[in-house]
Design a protein around this motif. Structure first.
Motif, PDB file in Angstrom:
ATOM      1  N   PHE A  85      27.073  47.306  52.077  1.00  0.00           N
ATOM      2  CA  PHE A  85      25.821  47.707  51.434  1.00  0.00           C
ATOM      3  C   PHE A  85      26.138  47.869  49.959  1.00  0.00           C
ATOM      4  N   VAL A  86      25.399  47.172  49.100  1.00  0.00           N
ATOM      5  CA  VAL A  86      25.770  47.132  47.687  1.00  0.00           C
ATOM      6  C   VAL A  86      24.674  47.695  46.799  1.00  0.00           C
ATOM      7  N   ILE A  87      25.079  48.540  45.884  1.00  0.00           N
ATOM      8  CA  ILE A  87      24.253  48.923  44.741  1.00  0.00           C
ATOM      9  C   ILE A  87      24.926  48.285  43.535  1.00  0.00           C
ATOM     10  N   GLY A  88      24.305  47.276  42.976  1.00  0.00           N
ATOM     11  CA  GLY A  88      24.947  46.551  41.890  1.00  0.00           C
ATOM     12  C   GLY A  88      24.160  45.329  41.489  1.00  0.00           C
ATOM     13  N   MET A  89      24.714  44.612  40.523  1.00  0.00           N
ATOM     14  CA  MET A  89      24.015  43.476  39.934  1.00  0.00           C
ATOM     15  C   MET A  89      24.709  42.165  40.291  1.00  0.00           C
ATOM     16  N   LYS A  90      24.285  41.099  39.626  1.00  0.00           N
ATOM     17  CA  LYS A  90      24.709  39.749  40.004  1.00  0.00           C
ATOM     18  C   LYS A  90      26.217  39.598  40.098  1.00  0.00           C
ATOM     19  N   GLY A  91      26.940  40.107  39.113  1.00  0.00           N
ATOM     20  CA  GLY A  91      28.383  39.916  39.099  1.00  0.00           C
ATOM     21  C   GLY A  91      29.070  40.514  40.306  1.00  0.00           C
ATOM     22  N   LEU A  92      28.653  41.710  40.698  1.00  0.00           N
ATOM     23  CA  LEU A  92      29.250  42.369  41.849  1.00  0.00           C
ATOM     24  C   LEU A  92      28.871  41.650  43.138  1.00  0.00           C
TER      25      LEU A  92
ATOM     26  N   ILE B 105      27.176  49.447  38.399  1.00  0.00           N
ATOM     27  CA  ILE B 105      25.978  49.679  37.601  1.00  0.00           C
ATOM     28  C   ILE B 105      24.835  48.859  38.195  1.00  0.00           C
ATOM     29  N   ASP B 106      23.633  49.417  38.180  1.00  0.00           N
ATOM     30  CA  ASP B 106      22.465  48.724  38.732  1.00  0.00           C
ATOM     31  C   ASP B 106      21.251  49.142  37.912  1.00  0.00           C
ATOM     32  N   ARG B 107      20.761  48.233  37.105  1.00  0.00           N
ATOM     33  CA  ARG B 107      19.642  48.546  36.207  1.00  0.00           C
ATOM     34  C   ARG B 107      18.306  48.533  36.931  1.00  0.00           C
TER      35      ARG B 107
END
Length: 275
Positions: A95-102, A125-127
């Motif tokens: 389960f991921v909280i994050g952006m494209k790179g992650l 980080i997740d904007r």
């Protein structure tokens, strides 16, 4: 300078923000340093706590500033987090909280992204972070999923100044779940150890270059590398003492500029030729 006190340098792990660039501007001497390393066959990697960007994104940004870079030159905390999990449980669900790179790094390592009953919770980080994401992550952690944090940075630079980073989101998850995460990025040694494997060198042959005592230099110390502080970003002569006390560590070498660093490495190489 006492270059005889520097062991042979075979590789460098180089920080980005504050070391290679500041915002959208390259730090003076950054392009010359990288070209010198290439021409001298000194291995290097750009090592960043930023998990939001892919290596391709990072390389494109560097090239746009005139700093030579290829995706394979880049090691991100997202990549290191993905490999950390894949080595322990190949094909694990996350389960991921994050952006494209992650997200891309997790998929590239053969991991499965899921919203229900994950083997791991990974957070960067997740904007687009929401209360719903927070609630679901906390539930998964409380049900036993190990909690992996890409990096503990509370604030990160943006075009609008400093904004909350992955560490600020983590503060909520830690408070609500009662669980401390496994930290991947600097000052943890996990990211540095990942970069050392990518570069194919031992810590004894490798030096960490960065502008931040609490992250770059502390991570170098934790991984057993030599450490080189450059006064090109966060740390200056005026604030050095305070930052050193707060970080609880000091670098092996200090340089006012990247040009000074390049000159000393060049002098060291010439000295080794005569030995």
């Amino acid at each position: 300078m006492n270059i005889q006190s520097i062991p042979a340098i075979k590789g460098l792990l180089i920080d980005l923000d504050g070391t290679m660039y500041q915002g959208t501007r390259p730090v003076e001497g950054a392009d010359q340093l990288i070209r010198f390393l290439k021409s001298s066959n000194i291995a290097y990697r750009f090592v960043t706590n930023n998990s939001s960007a892919t290596p391709e994104d990072v390389a494109a940004r560097l090239n746009g500033m005139g700093i030579p870079a290829e995706p394979q030159d880049v090691c991100t905390s997202g990549q290191a987090a993905a490999v950390y999990i894949a080595e322990r449980q190949p094909g694990a669900s996350v389960f991921v909280i994050g952006m494209k790179g992650l997200r891309q790094a997790l998929l590239d390592s053969g991991l499965q992204l899921t919203d229900e009953r994950p083997d791991y919770v990974v957070q960067g980080i997740d904007r687009q972070f929401t209360y719903d994401l927070l609630a679901r992550a906390v539930r998964h952690i409380r049900e036993g999923a190990p909690y992996i944090l890409t990096n503990p940075d509370l604030l990160v630079p943006s075009t609008d100044g400093l904004v909350p980073g992955a560490g600020s989101i983590s503060a909520m998850l830690r408070a609500a779940s009662g669980t401390e995460p496994i930290v991947i990025g600097k000052p943890s040694s996990i990211l540095m150890d990942y970069a050392l494997k990518q570069i194919g060198l031992s810590a004894q042959d490798t030096w960490v270059v960065g502008d931040n005592l609490a992250t770059d230099i502390a991570a170098g110390k934790a991984s057993g590398c030599g450490t080189m502080l450059v006064l090109t970003g966060l740390t200056t002569r005026d604030n050095y003492d305070g930052y050193a006390r707060a970080a609880g560590c000091e670098p092996d070498r200090i340089y006012e500029t990247l040009d000074a660093l390049t000159e000393e490495i060049a002098a060291m190489l010439e000295l080794n030729k005569t030995v």
